[in-house]
Design a protein around this motif. Structure first.
Motif, PDB file in Angstrom:
ATOM      1  N   VAL A  51       0.866  -1.170   0.000  1.00  0.00           N
ATOM      2  CA  VAL A  51       0.000   0.000   0.000  1.00  0.00           C
ATOM      3  C   VAL A  51       0.906   1.224   0.000  1.00  0.00           C
ATOM      4  O   VAL A  51       1.774   1.351   0.862  1.00  0.00           O
ATOM      5  CB  VAL A  51      -0.932   0.021   1.235  1.00  0.00           C
ATOM      6  N   VAL A  52       0.720   2.082  -0.985  1.00  0.00           N
ATOM      7  CA  VAL A  52       1.496   3.311  -1.082  1.00  0.00           C
ATOM      8  C   VAL A  52       0.593   4.443  -0.597  1.00  0.00           C
ATOM      9  O   VAL A  52      -0.339   4.849  -1.285  1.00  0.00           O
ATOM     10  CB  VAL A  52       1.970   3.577  -2.527  1.00  0.00           C
ATOM     11  N   ASP A  53       0.862   4.908   0.609  1.00  0.00           N
ATOM     12  CA  ASP A  53       0.047   5.949   1.237  1.00  0.00           C
ATOM     13  C   ASP A  53       0.566   7.317   0.805  1.00  0.00           C
ATOM     14  O   ASP A  53       1.621   7.763   1.250  1.00  0.00           O
ATOM     15  CB  ASP A  53       0.114   5.800   2.759  1.00  0.00           C
ATOM     16  N   LEU A  54      -0.192   7.972  -0.072  1.00  0.00           N
ATOM     17  CA  LEU A  54       0.200   9.290  -0.574  1.00  0.00           C
ATOM     18  C   LEU A  54      -0.598  10.405   0.083  1.00  0.00           C
ATOM     19  O   LEU A  54      -0.575  11.544  -0.381  1.00  0.00           O
ATOM     20  CB  LEU A  54       0.011   9.350  -2.100  1.00  0.00           C
ATOM     21  N   GLN A  72       4.597  -0.736 -10.000  1.00  0.00           N
ATOM     22  CA  GLN A  72       3.364  -1.433 -10.371  1.00  0.00           C
ATOM     23  C   GLN A  72       3.672  -2.614 -11.288  1.00  0.00           C
ATOM     24  O   GLN A  72       3.156  -3.709 -11.095  1.00  0.00           O
ATOM     25  CB  GLN A  72       2.397  -0.452 -11.048  1.00  0.00           C
ATOM     26  N   ARG A  73       4.526  -2.400 -12.279  1.00  0.00           N
ATOM     27  CA  ARG A  73       4.906  -3.489 -13.187  1.00  0.00           C
ATOM     28  C   ARG A  73       5.595  -4.620 -12.434  1.00  0.00           C
ATOM     29  O   ARG A  73       5.321  -5.806 -12.674  1.00  0.00           O
ATOM     30  CB  ARG A  73       5.805  -2.967 -14.303  1.00  0.00           C
ATOM     31  N   VAL A  83      -1.415  -0.955  -4.202  1.00  0.00           N
ATOM     32  CA  VAL A  83      -2.556  -0.051  -4.108  1.00  0.00           C
ATOM     33  C   VAL A  83      -2.055   1.330  -3.726  1.00  0.00           C
ATOM     34  O   VAL A  83      -1.257   1.468  -2.794  1.00  0.00           O
ATOM     35  CB  VAL A  83      -3.566  -0.546  -3.039  1.00  0.00           C
ATOM     36  N   VAL A  84      -2.524   2.336  -4.438  1.00  0.00           N
ATOM     37  CA  VAL A  84      -2.211   3.727  -4.113  1.00  0.00           C
ATOM     38  C   VAL A  84      -3.362   4.260  -3.271  1.00  0.00           C
ATOM     39  O   VAL A  84      -4.517   4.246  -3.709  1.00  0.00           O
ATOM     40  CB  VAL A  84      -2.018   4.576  -5.388  1.00  0.00           C
ATOM     41  N   ILE A 106      -4.559   0.736  -8.938  1.00  0.00           N
ATOM     42  CA  ILE A 106      -5.681   0.508  -8.042  1.00  0.00           C
ATOM     43  C   ILE A 106      -5.564   1.582  -6.981  1.00  0.00           C
ATOM     44  O   ILE A 106      -4.522   1.711  -6.331  1.00  0.00           O
ATOM     45  CB  ILE A 106      -5.617  -0.891  -7.408  1.00  0.00           C
ATOM     46  N   ARG A 107      -6.614   2.379  -6.828  1.00  0.00           N
ATOM     47  CA  ARG A 107      -6.566   3.481  -5.866  1.00  0.00           C
ATOM     48  C   ARG A 107      -7.719   3.348  -4.886  1.00  0.00           C
ATOM     49  O   ARG A 107      -8.807   2.905  -5.241  1.00  0.00           O
ATOM     50  CB  ARG A 107      -6.652   4.833  -6.581  1.00  0.00           C
TER      51      ARG A 107
END
Length: 124
Positions: A51-54, A72-73, A83-84, A106-107
């Motif tokens: 999970v990339v918490d932006l 992602q790739r 997941v962003v 995927i967000r």
């Protein structure tokens, strides 16, 4: 922009195979390698979800987008979910919208929603 050593933090739950990468402040070409390192899929430790918490990211340039696309790739190649999570600042949202890459990720609205997603499509 100067590099803040705390602008990328990683928490890992090996039992769940989940990593949360929290990004804050400003990320540009000078400090995007730190984000790239944090998003690498480990060879030995199984990671089923990152999970990339932006939500605390104020500024991001195209180098951040490049890092996210590469990550992602790599996740897709390993069968892992990336997941962003937001909410996204207007600046970061605009980066995705202007480049047409918003649909590539995927967000979710927040980290909790990202953690609730099935690890693989079709799972519950």
């Amino acid at each position: 922009m100067s590099e803040d050593p705390q602008n990328v933090t990683v928490t890992h739950d090996p039992a769940a195979g989940t990593r949360v990468v929290r990004v804050s402040g400003d990320i540009d070409h000078e400090n995007s390698p730190r984000l790239a390192d944090a998003l690498r899929v480990p060879d030995r430790a199984p990671v089923s979800r990152t999970v990339v918490d932006l939500s605390c990211l104020r500024f991001a340039d195209s180098s951040v987008l490049h890092v996210l696309l590469q990550a992602q790739r790599a996740h897709l190649a390993r069968g892992a979910l990336m997941v962003v999570a937001g909410p996204l600042s207007d600046t970061v949202r605009r980066l995705f919208d202007v480049t047409g890459t918003a649909g590539y990720f995927i967000r979710t609205d927040d980290v909790h929603a990202a953690l609730d997603l099935p690890a693989r499509p079709g799972e519950r």
